[in-house]
Scaffold this motif. Structure first.
Motif, PDB file in Angstrom:
ATOM      1  N   VAL A  84      57.414  36.064  98.050  1.00  0.00           N
ATOM      2  CA  VAL A  84      57.704  37.502  98.099  1.00  0.00           C
ATOM      3  C   VAL A  84      56.396  38.286  98.118  1.00  0.00           C
ATOM      4  N   VAL A  85      55.423  37.871  97.313  1.00  0.00           N
ATOM      5  CA  VAL A  85      54.121  38.535  97.294  1.00  0.00           C
ATOM      6  C   VAL A  85      53.477  38.447  98.679  1.00  0.00           C
ATOM      7  N   GLU A  86      53.471  37.258  99.264  1.00  0.00           N
ATOM      8  CA  GLU A  86      52.869  37.057 100.586  1.00  0.00           C
ATOM      9  C   GLU A  86      53.605  37.839 101.669  1.00  0.00           C
ATOM     10  N   ASN A  87      54.932  37.801 101.635  1.00  0.00           N
ATOM     11  CA  ASN A  87      55.722  38.523 102.638  1.00  0.00           C
ATOM     12  C   ASN A  87      55.518  40.030 102.530  1.00  0.00           C
ATOM     13  N   ALA A  88      55.394  40.532 101.315  1.00  0.00           N
ATOM     14  CA  ALA A  88      55.160  41.969 101.132  1.00  0.00           C
ATOM     15  C   ALA A  88      53.857  42.373 101.815  1.00  0.00           C
ATOM     16  N   LYS A  89      52.824  41.548 101.646  1.00  0.00           N
ATOM     17  CA  LYS A  89      51.549  41.825 102.320  1.00  0.00           C
ATOM     18  C   LYS A  89      51.720  41.786 103.835  1.00  0.00           C
ATOM     19  N   GLU A  90      52.378  40.729 104.313  1.00  0.00           N
ATOM     20  CA  GLU A  90      52.552  40.549 105.762  1.00  0.00           C
ATOM     21  C   GLU A  90      53.340  41.697 106.394  1.00  0.00           C
ATOM     22  N   PHE A  91      54.389  42.148 105.722  1.00  0.00           N
ATOM     23  CA  PHE A  91      55.254  43.193 106.264  1.00  0.00           C
ATOM     24  C   PHE A  91      54.834  44.596 105.829  1.00  0.00           C
ATOM     25  N   LYS A  92      53.700  44.666 105.101  1.00  0.00           N
ATOM     26  CA  LYS A  92      53.173  45.955 104.622  1.00  0.00           C
ATOM     27  C   LYS A  92      54.214  46.728 103.805  1.00  0.00           C
ATOM     28  N   ALA A  93      54.820  46.004 102.904  1.00  0.00           N
ATOM     29  CA  ALA A  93      55.826  46.578 102.008  1.00  0.00           C
ATOM     30  C   ALA A  93      55.329  46.403 100.572  1.00  0.00           C
ATOM     31  N   SER A  94      55.911  47.150  99.667  1.00  0.00           N
ATOM     32  CA  SER A  94      55.566  46.937  98.258  1.00  0.00           C
ATOM     33  C   SER A  94      56.251  45.654  97.783  1.00  0.00           C
ATOM     34  N   PHE A  95      55.710  45.093  96.721  1.00  0.00           N
ATOM     35  CA  PHE A  95      56.329  43.896  96.144  1.00  0.00           C
ATOM     36  C   PHE A  95      57.780  44.174  95.764  1.00  0.00           C
ATOM     37  N   ASP A  96      58.029  45.309  95.092  1.00  0.00           N
ATOM     38  CA  ASP A  96      59.385  45.634  94.646  1.00  0.00           C
ATOM     39  C   ASP A  96      60.348  45.751  95.823  1.00  0.00           C
ATOM     40  N   GLU A  97      59.915  46.409  96.894  1.00  0.00           N
ATOM     41  CA  GLU A  97      60.793  46.559  98.056  1.00  0.00           C
ATOM     42  C   GLU A  97      61.123  45.202  98.669  1.00  0.00           C
ATOM     43  N   GLU A  98      60.123  44.343  98.799  1.00  0.00           N
ATOM     44  CA  GLU A  98      60.363  43.023  99.390  1.00  0.00           C
ATOM     45  C   GLU A  98      61.251  42.181  98.477  1.00  0.00           C
ATOM     46  N   LEU A  99      61.026  42.262  97.178  1.00  0.00           N
ATOM     47  CA  LEU A  99      61.859  41.521  96.231  1.00  0.00           C
ATOM     48  C   LEU A  99      63.305  42.002  96.306  1.00  0.00           C
TER      49      LEU A  99
END
Length: 136
Positions: A84-99
């Protein structure tokens, strides 16, 4: 009933708020909640499950085991916090939003939504966005 379990140092904020959000989404999809167990873990933990149960030797952010019967929702959802941390970076989203996206993604699968085709993935993304907007 929704249970949150932790196999890593991560701890979800606002468990009650997230539980209500998930429950409301299930009701909105015309399903009934029986029991969902979320397990937050690391890449190694989830990779082991992916290889053992799904025969996929890859990292993933979520694996769900669906035990639903008809419209009665029950299952186990495993989420790699590291992914989730990595995907948030990749998709330029916050950690909370990706989670939150991953959390609701598993529920939408239980409600019958698929994401293997482009058309299905588009519908899934629209549903995710709809439920994410209800958290704001």
């Amino acid at each position: 009933m929704i249970n949150f379990n932790y196999e890593t140092e991560f701890k979800l904020d606002s468990e009650d708020y997230i539980s209500k959000w998930i429950t409301d989404a299930i009701i909105s999809e015309k399903h009934k909640l029986e029991e969902i167990n979320y397990v937050f873990c690391d890449d190694e933990y989830l990779h082991k499950l992916n290889v053992e149960f799904l025969k996929h030797d890859t990292l993933t952010d979520i694996i769900s085991f669906d035990y639903s019967v008809g419209k009665i929702i029950q299952g186990d959802i495993f989420i790699s916090v590291e992914r989730v941390v990595e995907n948030a970076k990749e998709f330029k989203a916050s950690f909370d939003e990706e989670l939150q996206r991953v959390i609701i993604h598993g529920i939408l699968h239980y409600c019958g939504y698929k994401d293997k085709t482009d058309d299905d993935a588009k519908v899934m993304r629209e549903k995710e966005n709809h439920y994410l907007s209800q958290l704001a």
